[in-house]
Design a protein around this motif. Sequence first.
Motif, PDB file in Angstrom:
ATOM      1  N   LEU A  86     -35.620  81.452 -85.356  1.00 30.18           N
ATOM      2  CA  LEU A  86     -34.706  80.753 -85.904  1.00 30.18           C
ATOM      3  C   LEU A  86     -33.909  81.865 -86.821  1.00 30.18           C
ATOM      4  O   LEU A  86     -32.483  81.497 -86.804  1.00 30.18           O
TER       5      LEU A  86
ATOM      6  N   SER B 212     -37.162  78.803 -93.827  1.00 26.89           N
ATOM      7  CA  SER B 212     -37.823  77.658 -93.027  1.00 26.89           C
ATOM      8  C   SER B 212     -39.217  77.541 -93.237  1.00 26.89           C
ATOM      9  O   SER B 212     -39.895  76.869 -92.635  1.00 26.89           O
TER      10      SER B 212
ATOM     11  N   VAL C 130     -33.275  74.579 -83.583  1.00 28.22           N
ATOM     12  CA  VAL C 130     -34.403  74.530 -83.563  1.00 28.22           C
ATOM     13  C   VAL C 130     -35.177  74.626 -81.984  1.00 28.22           C
ATOM     14  O   VAL C 130     -36.023  75.334 -81.591  1.00 28.22           O
TER      15      VAL C 130
END
Length: 370
Positions: A265, A284, A345
Motif C-alpha cells: 500500500l 495502515s 487496497v
Amino acid sequence: MWRYRNPVDVKFGAGVFETLGKVLAGRAYCLVTYDDANGGGVFAEFARRVVAQAGAPAVTVSNIGPNPDFTGLTQSCQTYASSARPVEAIVALGGGSVMDAAKVLAAARGDFETVRRHLETGKDGDALGRTPIIAIPTTAGTGSEVTSWATVWDTGAMKKYSLARESLYPEAALVDPLLTLGLPRAITISTGLDALSHALESTWNVNANPVSSSLAEVAAREVIEALPLLADDLTNEALRTRLARASLFAGLAFSNTRTALAHSLSYHLTLHHGVPHGIACSFSLPMVMRAVAGCDAACDASLRRIFGDDLVAGAACLETFLKKLGISPDATAHGIAARDWSRLVDDALAGDRGRNFIGRREALLAEMAA
Ligand SMILES: NC(=O)c1ccc[n+]([C@@H]2O[C@H](COP(=O)([O-])OP(=O)(O)OC[C@H]3O[C@@H](n4cnc5c(N)ncnc54)[C@H](O)[C@@H]3O)[C@@H](O)[C@H]2O)c1
Ligand SMILES: [Fe+2]
C-alpha cells in the motif's frame, strides 16, 4: 519444513564503526553517503572518520537523496565509473536510501543502463556486478544492511522497482547505534515505524518461519516500547541502542519473508503523495492487523506474543501508539480520497508484496467500511 538463511556478517555495538578499516583490509573502496547538506552536518564528520581508519576512498558518491531514483542513480553510476582505481568494495554509510543506492552501484559497475534494463525486463540478471558492500546504517531503520534487495524509484514514470539479487546481500553490516544519535525526531519516528512494519509484515506473511517470527516478535515489542520513549529523549544512548537492535532484528526477519500488504500500500503514497516511507508503510498496520487476526494460527500466536491475548485490543493499542507519535491511521489524512481507498487496497493485494499477505480481502474491506 522451513529454512532460514542470511549470509551477512553482522557486527553490532557502540564503536563498531571504528572497525571499518580492519574490515576493508586495504581494499580500494567507493564511499557512498549523503551530501552533507542533507545530514545536518554529521556526514562530513562521519566521512572524516572513515578516511582516518581506511585511507582516502578511490571515489566518493554523495548525491544520494531520499528514495533513490533513475535520474540520481544514473549520475551516481557516472561518478562511480570515474574512479581512477578499480573499486574492490563499496562502503554504504547512511540510511536505506544510501544502502539501496550502494546495491545499485554494486550491480551496475558504473553503467546504470544495465540495471535499468534488468529492472524493466527482468532479463540478464546474471550479467550484473557483485562488488562487495559494507553497510553502515545511520537510521534505525530499513534493515537494508541485512537484505538482498534495493528499492529503486522511477519518479518520471511513477513506478517502484525492487532490485533483488542474492549477490546484493552486504558482505558485512556494522551497526553502530552511536551513529543514530543525531537523527532528528521526525526521522527517528518514521524510520522506527518502518522497522515495526518490517517486523509485523514478516509475521503476517506466507513466507514466515519460526526464526523470522521470533526475530520479528522481539523487534516489534522493542519498537512499541522504546520508540515513544526515544521520541522524547533523542540523545539517550540506551534507547538508540534498543531501536538499532530492533531494526536489525526486523531486517533479519523480513530478509527471509519480504514485506506484505502495508508495504504494498505504501508505494502509491510515497510516489503520488510524497509520504515518507516509514509513515506510508505503517499508518495502515492497525487495519491490516484487524484483517489478519484469526486467519492463521501461527500468525495469531506471534501477534499474541507481541500484543497480548486479545488481538482486538492489541490492534486498538497499535492505533493509540501511532496516534501518540502523531501518525493518523486514516488514509485520508495521508492524501488518499476515501473513494479511491478500496481500489488502492485491491491494487496493493495484487502487487508482489501484497501476495505475501495471509489475511483476507473481505476482512479488509469490512475493516474499511467500519
Ligand atoms: N532495501 C531494503 O531492505 C529497504 C527496506 C526498507 C526501506 N528501504 C528504502 O530505504 C529508503 C528510506 O531509507 P531511510 O528511511 O533510512 O531514510 P533515508 O536514507 O532516505 O534518509 C532520510 C534522511 O535522514 C537523514 N539522515 C540519515 N541518517 C542520519 C543521521 N545519522 N543523522 C542525521 N540525519 C540523518 C538523511 O540525510 C536524509 O535526509 C526508501 O527508499 C525505502 O524504500 C529499503
Ligand atoms: Fe520498509
